[in-house]
Design a protein around this motif. Sequence first.
Motif, PDB file in Angstrom:
ATOM      1  N   SER A  75      32.037  35.748  44.388  1.00 22.29           N
ATOM      2  CA  SER A  75      32.507  34.972  43.152  1.00 22.29           C
ATOM      3  C   SER A  75      34.035  34.801  43.411  1.00 22.29           C
ATOM      4  O   SER A  75      34.676  35.574  43.817  1.00 22.29           O
ATOM      5  CB  SER A  75      32.320  35.988  41.760  1.00 22.29           C
ATOM      6  N   THR A 106      36.070  35.152  41.066  1.00 23.84           N
ATOM      7  CA  THR A 106      36.791  36.484  40.357  1.00 23.84           C
ATOM      8  C   THR A 106      37.207  37.325  41.340  1.00 23.84           C
ATOM      9  O   THR A 106      38.203  38.416  41.003  1.00 23.84           O
ATOM     10  CB  THR A 106      36.002  37.203  39.354  1.00 23.84           C
ATOM     11  N   ASN A 147      33.072  28.306  38.631  1.00 16.93           N
ATOM     12  CA  ASN A 147      32.297  28.216  37.382  1.00 16.93           C
ATOM     13  C   ASN A 147      31.016  27.398  37.668  1.00 16.93           C
ATOM     14  O   ASN A 147      31.196  26.061  37.452  1.00 16.93           O
ATOM     15  CB  ASN A 147      33.158  27.885  36.285  1.00 16.93           C
ATOM     16  N   ARG A 175      28.085  32.056  28.484  1.00 12.53           N
ATOM     17  CA  ARG A 175      29.108  31.085  29.164  1.00 12.53           C
ATOM     18  C   ARG A 175      29.561  30.026  28.181  1.00 12.53           C
ATOM     19  O   ARG A 175      28.810  29.621  27.274  1.00 12.53           O
ATOM     20  CB  ARG A 175      28.445  30.565  30.555  1.00 12.53           C
ATOM     21  N   ARG A 214      39.368  26.301  34.279  1.00 13.82           N
ATOM     22  CA  ARG A 214      38.440  26.796  35.203  1.00 13.82           C
ATOM     23  C   ARG A 214      38.043  25.518  36.181  1.00 13.82           C
ATOM     24  O   ARG A 214      38.318  24.492  35.975  1.00 13.82           O
ATOM     25  CB  ARG A 214      37.096  27.409  34.616  1.00 13.82           C
ATOM     26  N   PHE A 234      34.807  24.086  37.365  1.00 12.07           N
ATOM     27  CA  PHE A 234      33.351  23.858  36.973  1.00 12.07           C
ATOM     28  C   PHE A 234      32.704  22.980  37.852  1.00 12.07           C
ATOM     29  O   PHE A 234      33.072  21.625  38.329  1.00 12.07           O
ATOM     30  CB  PHE A 234      33.111  23.199  35.882  1.00 12.07           C
TER      31      PHE A 234
END
Length: 327
Positions: free
Chosen positions: A120, A122, A175, A195, A226, A228
């Motif tokens: 991820s 993140t 994302n 989400r 973000r 996407f």
Amino acid sequence: MTKATVLVTGAGGYIGSQTVLALQDAGHRVVGLDDLSAGRSELLELSDRIAVADCADTARLRAVFEVEDIAGVVHCAALAVVAESVSAPTRYMANNVGGLLNVLGRAVEFGGVPVVFSSSGTVYGDPGSASGPLAEDHEVAPIHAYGLSKWVGEQALAFEGAASGQRSVVLRYFNAAGADLAGRSGEWHQGRETRVLPRLLEAATRGLQFEVAGDDFGTPDGTCVRDFVHVADVARAHLRALEYLWAGGASRLLNIGAGQGTSVLQLVASVEHVTGKTVPLRIGRRRPGDVAQLVADVGQADATLGWRPELSLDAIVSSAARWHARR
Ligand SMILES: NC(=O)c1ccc[n+]([C@@H]2O[C@H](COP(=O)([O-])OP(=O)(O)OC[C@H]3O[C@@H](n4cnc5c(N)ncnc54)[C@H](O)[C@@H]3O)[C@@H](O)[C@H]2O)c1
């Protein structure tokens, strides 16, 4: 490889089920495994063979490898709700790291079966609101147990690779959003969707108020930015990664994203455009674990796999809108 059998863990989930479809569309056969803690049996049943099991269950996983001629593993199974991981860090670490270690252990045990791992964006933690697209060599600094669990998984793959030559491709997705273009799969979990896009679509179609989680992030419009990327593009990246490993490619770590940022308010505008409905907004508090901006530099994925994102934000929102309307 012309027609291979691939084990996809987390095949009852969102990205796992879309990956199953991408592999099948390319002519491969899929054994799907999921414990259905978050996923759906309807999505798991898209796989050619299914196993309802915890991927940390050594005996069950070994039995799958013994019975099936597994040529590749896509390990998507994980607990994947950031805010939940903030309040349940030990559960997240145990599930996500424990699952990866067992899958990796079996891949090694059965002769070094190549592994593609769902990591991820993140793992980069909080790069700040002024950061541009992040390349793979950007500092890793997870700020919650979910991100940490992914980084530990990456490290386990790297250490095993150094020790036994086990090969893997780590995909750090940003994302994932949208639904299968043919309507076969999409976001569909046990309980409420967490989400942003499914929640926005629900708000638009049911006339509910949508709470924007903070508008003081130091981004151009104050809301989170973000990256996407369409779930079908993400699924295709797994197919490319397996093809790369089957061709003898060395272990790699790659970002998977759209390569451009979209703020929450820009996403709201796209949802309103696609649905023709106005979303009533309320500005609420930031959620635990949210950072201002996360956008991927995806040049390495292109250079290594010949993969780049193909589907637009409008395709993301309209495919998701069709999926949620049907459900
Ligand atoms: N959705 C995203 O935008 C995104 C971004 C980055 C990374 N990821 C990662 O991609 C993977 C798939 O994410 P998703 O959005 O499809 O999530 P998801 O929750 O829809 O799918 C995960 C699936 O794993 C299953 N699972 C969880 N723990 C398990 C276990 N111990 N054994 C067997 N099955 C288990 C769940 O039941 C679920 O079906 C996850 O590893 C997630 O961390 C997702």
